[in-house]
Design an enzyme around this catalytic site. Structure first.
Site, mmCIF file in Angstrom:
data_model
loop_
_atom_site.group_PDB
_atom_site.id
_atom_site.type_symbol
_atom_site.label_atom_id
_atom_site.label_comp_id
_atom_site.label_asym_id
_atom_site.label_seq_id
_atom_site.Cartn_x
_atom_site.Cartn_y
_atom_site.Cartn_z
ATOM 1 N N ASP A 8 32.294 26.858 -12.121
ATOM 2 C CA ASP A 8 31.700 27.212 -10.831
ATOM 3 C C ASP A 8 32.770 27.223 -9.731
ATOM 4 O OD1 ASP A 8 30.238 27.480 -8.509
ATOM 5 O OD2 ASP A 8 28.742 25.975 -9.031
ATOM 6 N N LYS A 60 44.072 29.478 0.728
ATOM 7 C CA LYS A 60 43.460 30.639 0.072
ATOM 8 C C LYS A 60 44.337 31.108 -1.073
ATOM 9 C CE LYS A 60 42.640 35.254 -0.510
ATOM 10 N NZ LYS A 60 43.514 36.255 -1.160
ATOM 11 N N HIS A 87 53.881 42.267 -2.966
ATOM 12 C CA HIS A 87 52.428 42.394 -2.924
ATOM 13 C C HIS A 87 52.010 43.863 -2.973
ATOM 14 C CE1 HIS A 87 48.382 40.988 -1.948
ATOM 15 N NE2 HIS A 87 48.297 41.965 -1.067
ATOM 16 N N GLU A 137 42.811 41.126 -8.027
ATOM 17 C CA GLU A 137 44.055 41.322 -7.265
ATOM 18 C C GLU A 137 45.248 41.186 -8.206
ATOM 19 O OE1 GLU A 137 46.247 39.491 -3.292
ATOM 20 O OE2 GLU A 137 44.126 39.071 -3.653
#
Length: 443
Positions: A299, A283, A396, A87
């Site tokens: 990880d 998020k 965005h 992104e």
């Protein structure tokens, strides 16, 4: 096409044989699958063998963009931060936030703790009071029994920090847990902790079998499982930024510092109040965190699960970041449980992860914790700044313009024209489609 798509011994096939079978079973024998996937095989066979060794049944590679965010001032040290993410707006936002805070003192971080957790889950049918009484002996017996396994880690300053017996028999009959705290230094420590715990299981059974205070009917211990926990609330780092309110300056649309701060702090409070908003809020934080975690060969799945569990620690899912205005000063911070390593795993095996560590100056695990958390905070700041000023779509979608144009089949000339056209306009799929479909006026 053969409707029986099951296969035995698939892992023993060569990569080309795997592709042939997949083509026949799932793509009607279309050879373009192999042609496409082979384009992404590494041209260096040795390098491809390394990549294949990281996983099972590999048939190709899945490229991800490897970007960098400059100008990250963290504890007075300047970093160029590697970020792996698909992104584009994430890297741009992190870099913009880093530049914003560069002249306002940068990011300050503090490692609050580095303990990891491991658990031995077992069932014991004897008296709970007896097990509690014997636990000091058990603790010594277990620790002595793994000295060879902990030797190297102890030499580096790590090892077993403590052991605790936890009684869960009120919730599950005969169920107990030995919870261990471990220090694993610059290693994430999963293999080390799991090896210790599995050995603990063998030792516990031996202890119970041979101890004369435990009656014959209760000499059997059933080991359920031995495994580390990815919830590490005592492996914690805090990153923060702060400055006087007036030093924040003026924002897009002519929004002044005071109005910005009012809206920004309210936005953070909403993420503490409403789990629906908190989920999207967090998020965004992990957009930044995951990209650095991936770049450094750590990880991201373990780190995400831990972060989300921590966000729910008070019985309600809420924001991981916090904000306050005190004595005219704006302060924004992020507390994050974060277990990462700079040795072991993929950190040095994956060639790109190795480059990432070199780019960051080969940091220790604690330094890497500080870098990752600062990027998460930067990402959160950038997202909230957009939300409370211009709205998220303006920046965005502009970052996605190139992807939209390619998706719609625009040629090089159209892409150049579109980039110029949308410099001062809001990007959307419909707007781009209308632009591409407009009549061409001949000169």
């Amino acid at each position: 096409m053969n409707n029986n798509k099951t296969i035995s011994g698939f892992s023993k096939l060569t990569k080309s044989e795997k592709l042939d079978w997949i083509e026949q079973q799932f793509f009607d024998g279309d050879s373009t699958l192999s042609e496409t996937l082979k384009q992404y095989w590494h041209c260096d066979n040795v390098m491809q063998d390394i990549l294949d060794g990281f996983s099972e049944n590999t048939i190709s590679n899945f490229p991800m963009p490897f970007g960098v965010a400059p100008n990250f001032m963290i504890n007075g040290k300047l970093y160029l931060v590697p970020m792996v993410i698909e992104e584009s707006s994430v890297v741009a936002a992190a870099a913009a936030a880093a530049k914003f805070w560069l002249s306002r003192g940068g990011f300050k971080t503090e490692v609050i703790g580095t303990k990891k957790i491991g658990q031995l889950h077992f069932k014991f049918t004897g008296e709970s009071s007896l097990l509690q009484k014997l636990f000091p002996q058990i603790e010594i017996y277990l620790s002595e029994g793994v000295k060879e396994l902990t030797k190297n880690m102890r030499n580096r300053g790590g090892g077993i920090e403590s052991l605790q017996l936890i009684d869960f028999t009120d919730e599950e009959e005969n169920y107990y847990q030995i919870r261990g705290e471990f220090e694993t230094c610059d290693s994430m420590g999963a293999n080390f902790i799991n090896s210790i715990l599995e050995r603990f299981g063998e030792l516990l059974k031996t202890f119970v079998l041979n101890h004369n205070e435990i009656v014959a009917d209760h000499k059997d211990v059933q080991i359920i499982m031995a495994i580390l926990s990815n919830y590490t609330p005592d492996c914690m780092v805090r990153a923060s930024v702060s400055c006087k309110v007036e030093e924040l300056g003026t924002f897009a649309g002519g929004i002044g510092a005071k109005e910005f701060v009012d809206k920004f702090t309210t936005a953070v409070k909403i993420a503490h109040i409403d789990p629906y908003r908190a989920t999207t809020h967090n998020k965004g934080i992990f957009n930044g965190i995951d990209s650095v975690v991936l770049a450094t060969g750590n990880d991201f799945r373990a780190i995400e699960s831990c972060g989300h569990a921590y966000a729910s620690k008070d019985g309600k899912y809420k924001s991981l970041s916090s904000c306050e205005i005190k004595d005219g000063e704006f302060r924004f911070w992020l507390d994050l449980p974060l277990a990462v390593g700079t040795v072991g795993g993929l950190t040095k095996l994956h060639p790109m992860a190795k480059i990432s560590h070199q780019m960051l100056g080969n940091p220790s695990a604690e330094e890497l914790m500080c870098i990752i958390t600062s990027v998460g905070l930067a990402q959160n700041f950038a997202a909230l700044r957009s939300l409370v000023t211009t709205g998220i779509q303006q920046g965005h979608m502009k970052m996605h313009l190139q992807n939209i144009l390619i998706h719609m089949g625009a040629g090089p000339k159209q892409i150049l024209e579109a980039n110029k056209y949308f410099e001062d306009k809001t990007v959307s799929f419909s707007a781009v489609r209308s632009f591409l479909e407009r009549p061409v006026v001949s000169s």
